[in-house]
Design an enzyme around this catalytic site. Structure first.
Site, short mmCIF file in Angstrom:
data_model
loop_
_atom_site.label_atom_id
_atom_site.label_comp_id
_atom_site.label_asym_id
_atom_site.label_seq_id
_atom_site.Cartn_x
_atom_site.Cartn_y
_atom_site.Cartn_z
N GLU A 1 6.75 -114.52 -82.45
CA GLU A 1 7.69 -113.81 -81.59
C GLU A 1 7.95 -114.58 -80.31
O GLU A 1 9.07 -114.62 -79.81
CB GLU A 1 7.13 -112.42 -81.24
CG GLU A 1 8.13 -111.51 -80.53
CD GLU A 1 8.14 -111.61 -79.01
OE1 GLU A 1 9.03 -111.02 -78.39
OE2 GLU A 1 7.27 -112.31 -78.43
N ASP B 1 1.13 -113.65 -82.40
CA ASP B 1 1.05 -114.93 -81.67
C ASP B 1 1.00 -114.69 -80.17
O ASP B 1 1.40 -113.64 -79.67
CB ASP B 1 2.24 -115.84 -82.02
CG ASP B 1 3.58 -115.28 -81.54
OD1 ASP B 1 3.83 -114.08 -81.77
OD2 ASP B 1 4.37 -116.03 -80.94
N HIS C 1 1.65 -113.93 -70.25
CA HIS C 1 1.85 -115.38 -70.43
C HIS C 1 1.09 -116.23 -69.42
O HIS C 1 1.41 -117.40 -69.24
CB HIS C 1 3.35 -115.77 -70.41
CG HIS C 1 4.16 -115.10 -71.49
ND1 HIS C 1 5.50 -115.38 -71.70
CD2 HIS C 1 3.82 -114.18 -72.41
CE1 HIS C 1 5.94 -114.64 -72.71
NE2 HIS C 1 4.94 -113.90 -73.15
N ASP D 1 -0.42 -109.36 -74.60
CA ASP D 1 0.88 -109.60 -75.22
C ASP D 1 0.65 -110.45 -76.45
O ASP D 1 0.52 -111.66 -76.35
CB ASP D 1 1.81 -110.29 -74.22
CG ASP D 1 3.17 -110.61 -74.79
OD1 ASP D 1 3.48 -110.11 -75.88
OD2 ASP D 1 3.91 -111.37 -74.15
ZN LIG Z 1 5.24 -109.84 -76.65
#
Ligand SMILES: [Zn+2]
Length: 432
Positions: free
Chosen positions: A193, A96, A400, A159
């Site tokens: 996560e 995710d 992010h 990520d």
């Molecule tokens: Zn991560």
């Protein structure tokens, strides 16, 4: 095995190209998780990538390939002949991406042989990567490498799709090249996560390993075996509500006033995220809502040290007691909820698990940089449950957000590290 030997193996397999191709294909799949959802996994679209990974592992010839109903892909790489007694090592990565920024229609750009120029991302020209900006100085480490960014309107998803691509390429390399010795390996790709549910619906029996590593770290060489310990806290202030015009003087207790002063009483100068770093913990109020009759304040409490974390809870309790004494007709309560614990409490006694991770990094030609995580990882929860799980770099930066980036060469170093680690564990017979 030397780094050079790895390179030769990988040249045969052309794994360097497949690693980049894999990464570019995974980031295009929208897998944003959703903290407000009650489904498992939180978004059904995560299955789009999970199914792709299941198929790919099957095609590569991995054993025991499974996709669970709850969204976990699990598989085995059998031990090399004669190394069946070695501990079983699991490598984990999450599929995710963070709900903090759009992960829809990610269009990655490969800036081959980046020369340090300012990059204006085409789909949002306010997103600028500038190595001369002191906040972005790490971009200088990408000079001469193949730099990968988003187009500016989404996050990139390194990520943790870098980790997924690295682990998948490790599986491919080890299954295709019988000359790299290793014990039994397990692979686990997890959902959710980013919303803190990454290991909620998988058991240690399903993972089936003696030791594990998440490939979910940051820049080249970063290794993590310490995380925060974390609690949540909720303070509820119930005031005494009366009509403001006819309230008898001092009869009303306005919950907004009490809650505001309670927040103001916190030592923000040395106990907040914005005034702390490295090993300093914090008390962070993140939601305050309600009205003059009733207010609710939610906090996260964080420290690497469990005693200091407990002291943060005590601080909130004492503050509430003091405000309660000052406002006897109001009702002020605090509830502390445990979240996760610093994996370092378990790993500091398990030297081999950390030492082999460091040695593998060195064997891959990278200088290890041990950093405490100011947060938790899936490994924090797994370690607490009984599966020691430190975290290894993938090479990613600026997670992010739209300025997230990674280089092909740093991902390859992470791949080298995982292969070296599998080899080192193949020579062991116990985790201690
Ligand atoms: Zn991560």
């Amino acid at each position: 095995m030397s780094t050079l030997a790895f390179r030769e193996h990988r040249n045969i397999l052309n794994a360097m190209n497949t690693l980049l191709e894999r990464f570019l294909s995974y980031v295009r799949v929208d897998t944003t998780s959703d903290a407000t959802s009650k489904t498992v996994p939180s978004t059904a679209k995560q299955f789009n990538l999970l199914k792709q990974l299941q198929q790919e592992l099957t095609d590569l010839g991995a054993a025991d390939v499974t996709l669970t109903e709850t969204g976990y892909v699990l598989a085995t790489v059998p031990a090399s002949a004669g190394l069946e007694a070695a501990p079983t090592v699991c490598f984990l990565a999450h599929v995710d991406t963070s709900p903090a920024y759009s992960g829809t229609d990610v269009t990655p750009i490969v800036h081959e042989n980046y020369q340090g120029q300012v990059l204006i991302l085409p789909k949002d020209t306010t997103q600028i990567l500038d190595p001369n900006d002191p906040m972005q100085a790490e971009l200088k480490t990408a000079i001469g490498k193949d730099l990968i960014t988003s187009s500016g309107d989404t996050l990139l998803g390194a990520d943790n799709k870098a980790g997924v691509a690295i682990i998948m390429t490790m599986v491919e390399t080890l299954l295709n090249d019988g000359s790299i010795p290793h014990g039994k390996l397990r692979v686990c790709f997890t959902p959710d996560e980013e919303i803190g549910r990454g290991v909620d619906h998988v058991s240690l029996e399903e993972i089936g390993a003696d030791v594990a590593y998440t490939a979910d770290g940051g820049p080249l060489g970063d290794l993590n075996w310490e995380t925060f310990s974390a609690d949540g806290a909720t303070i509820i202030v119930e005031g005494v509500s009366t009509h403001p015009g006819t309230a008898q003087k001092y009869g009303m207790v306005n919950a907004i006033q009490v809650a505001s002063r309670l927040i103001s009483a916190l030592p923000v100068e040395w106990l907040s995220p914005e005034t702390t770093d490295v090993y300093q913990g914090f008390v962070h109020p993140y939601i305050m809502q309600g009205n003059s009759a009733k207010m609710e304040i939610k906090f996260i409490l964080r420290d690497h040290d469990n005693d200091k974390l407990a002291a943060q809870g005590t601080l909130l309790e004492k503050l509430c007691d003091a405000f309660q004494a000052a406002h006897p007709t109001a009702k002020i309560s605090v509830r502390i909820t445990p979240q996760y614990r610093n994996m370092g409490y378990w790993l500091r006694d398990q030297k081999k698990i950390v030492d082999l991770m460091k040695q593998a990094t060195i064997n891959a030609g990278v200088e290890p940089c041990i950093k405490p995580v100011r947060g938790g990882t899936d490994g924090s929860r797994l370690t607490e449950k009984g599966l020691p799980t430190p975290n290894i770099f993938t090479g990613g930066h600026n997670y992010h957000g739209p300025q997230e980036w990674i280089t092909r060469q740093d991902m390859e170093k992470s791949l080298d590290t995982l292969i070296a680690l599998a080899t080192l564990w193949g020579q062991e017979t116990s985790i201690n």
